[in-house]
Scaffold this motif. Structure first.
Motif, PDB file in Angstrom:
ATOM      1  N   GLN A 129       4.206   4.945   3.639  1.00 52.46           N
ATOM      2  CA  GLN A 129       2.915   5.427   3.252  1.00 52.46           C
ATOM      3  C   GLN A 129       3.136   6.681   2.413  1.00 52.46           C
ATOM      4  OE1 GLN A 129       3.679   4.852   6.497  1.00 52.46           O
ATOM      5  NE2 GLN A 129       2.172   3.742   7.577  1.00 52.46           N
ATOM      6  N   GLU A 130       3.926   7.492   2.691  1.00 53.32           N
ATOM      7  CA  GLU A 130       4.167   8.907   2.065  1.00 53.32           C
ATOM      8  C   GLU A 130       5.542   8.714   1.049  1.00 53.32           C
ATOM      9  OE1 GLU A 130       1.964  11.373   1.990  1.00 53.32           O
ATOM     10  OE2 GLU A 130       0.662  10.366   3.467  1.00 53.32           O
TER      11      GLU A 130
ATOM     12  N   THR B 248       8.426   6.639  -7.461  1.00 47.24           N
ATOM     13  CA  THR B 248       7.952   5.227  -7.604  1.00 47.24           C
ATOM     14  C   THR B 248       6.447   5.036  -7.560  1.00 47.24           C
ATOM     15  OG1 THR B 248       8.685   4.380  -5.631  1.00 47.24           O
ATOM     16  CG2 THR B 248      10.102   4.209  -7.375  1.00 47.24           C
ATOM     17  N   ASP B 249       6.153   5.620  -6.351  1.00 43.19           N
ATOM     18  CA  ASP B 249       4.619   5.821  -6.110  1.00 43.19           C
ATOM     19  C   ASP B 249       3.642   5.935  -7.425  1.00 43.19           C
ATOM     20  OD1 ASP B 249       2.401   5.624  -4.008  1.00 43.19           O
ATOM     21  OD2 ASP B 249       2.111   7.886  -4.662  1.00 43.19           O
ATOM     22  N   SER B 250       4.222   6.887  -8.432  1.00 39.54           N
ATOM     23  CA  SER B 250       3.514   7.209  -9.463  1.00 39.54           C
ATOM     24  C   SER B 250       3.917   6.415 -10.740  1.00 39.54           C
ATOM     25  CB  SER B 250       3.550   8.844 -10.094  1.00 39.54           C
ATOM     26  OG  SER B 250       3.178   9.561  -8.608  1.00 39.54           O
ATOM     27  N   TYR B 251       4.983   5.744 -10.803  1.00 40.73           N
ATOM     28  CA  TYR B 251       5.533   4.918 -12.071  1.00 40.73           C
ATOM     29  C   TYR B 251       4.490   3.740 -12.136  1.00 40.73           C
ATOM     30  CZ  TYR B 251       8.432   1.973 -14.895  1.00 40.73           C
ATOM     31  OH  TYR B 251       8.686   0.999 -15.824  1.00 40.73           O
ATOM     32  N   ARG B 252       4.140   3.666 -13.220  1.00 46.30           N
ATOM     33  CA  ARG B 252       3.397   2.377 -13.846  1.00 46.30           C
ATOM     34  C   ARG B 252       4.175   1.534 -14.885  1.00 46.30           C
ATOM     35  NH1 ARG B 252       1.835   3.929  -9.870  1.00 46.30           N
ATOM     36  NH2 ARG B 252      -0.242   4.451  -9.025  1.00 46.30           N
ATOM     37  N   ASN B 253       4.726   2.110 -16.016  1.00 47.98           N
ATOM     38  CA  ASN B 253       5.525   1.353 -16.954  1.00 47.98           C
ATOM     39  C   ASN B 253       6.153   2.120 -17.816  1.00 47.98           C
ATOM     40  OD1 ASN B 253       3.760   2.481 -19.327  1.00 47.98           O
ATOM     41  ND2 ASN B 253       2.095   1.599 -18.171  1.00 47.98           N
ATOM     42  N   PRO B 254       7.315   1.508 -18.732  1.00 52.55           N
ATOM     43  CA  PRO B 254       7.889   2.468 -19.242  1.00 52.55           C
ATOM     44  C   PRO B 254       7.310   3.457 -20.438  1.00 52.55           C
ATOM     45  CG  PRO B 254       8.663   0.110 -19.297  1.00 52.55           C
ATOM     46  CD  PRO B 254       7.199   0.192 -18.766  1.00 52.55           C
TER      47      PRO B 254
END
Length: 226
Positions: free
Chosen positions: A60-61, A80-86
């Protein structure tokens, strides 16, 4: 299963059993109730339940390496929790630390976007996404149900070698493109530069230099036997 198919599956299941689904409700406390069952306190009120299933997962964290604090401030860092796209990333090379599922999947996506990638590997196991036309998870469920009758165990809490084993990495697979397995050697052949785990340097070094454990060669030798 694609995203929209998965959402539709859950919606149909909830409708078919007429479940009182609540979204956005945080559970703040669970306690045994007098006479059996449990009292469940949530941000949307309190409930009484005969049974409670804890399906929160163990991640979760975000877990961020302490070494990240030593990187220069001009280097963008994303969990990775904040990554969305290149498109989130500036021009230049990218270092991905760790090769659990998220790390491997992001490496593939960035590679397809033409990025220069360095990958600090971890001990995540590899497995085929499909076998005899069936998904990996199907076979895991079959082993859990029928395996003990044939001496195949290992998927229940009582069969774990230690409590820490419950937090072991999942196999390196992806759901992209209909689902496939990810192979580190294949990523290397396709241009990803593979390194051992990121480590604390043992001697004074430039703040812009990074040190990796000499573990990739040993991992590669073990993983190619047979």
């Amino acid at each position: 299963m694609l995203r929209d198919d998965l959402i539709g599956y859950f919606r149909h299941y909830a409708e078919s059993i007429d479940a009182p689904v609540r979204t956005g409700a945080n559970v703040t406390r669970i306690a045994p109730a007098e006479g059996g069952g449990f009292n469940v306190a949530t941000t949307q009120g309190s409930w009484r339940a005969r049974n409670v299933v804890l399906a929160t997962g163990g991640y979760q964290e975000p877990k961020i390496p302490a070494l990240s604090a030593q990187l220069p401030s001009h280097i963008l860092q994303l969990h990775t929790d904040s990554y969305r796209n290149p498109g989130q990333l500036p021009d230049g090379a990218v270092l991905i630390v760790g090769t659990s599922q998220s790390g491997g999947q992001i490496a593939e996506e960035l590679l397809a976007a033409g990025c220069d990638i360095h990958l600090a590997v971890s001990t995540c196991p590899e497995a085929p996404r499909r076998y005899r036309g069936r998904d990996l998870l199907y076979w895991m469920m079959q082993i859990a149900q029928f395996g003990p009758g044939y001496g195949l165990n290992g998927l229940t809490v009582g069969q774990l070698p230690s409590p820490a084993a419950g937090f072991a990495f999942n196999p390196l697979v992806s759901g992209a493109g209909g689902g496939h397995d990810i192979n580190l050697r294949d990523l290397g052949r396709r241009g990803v530069r593979l390194h051992g785990p990121w480590k604390q340097p043992t001697t004074a070094t430039s703040s812009s230099a990074m040190t990796f454990r000499n573990a990739w060669a040993r991992w590669r030798k073990r993983s190619t036997i047979g």
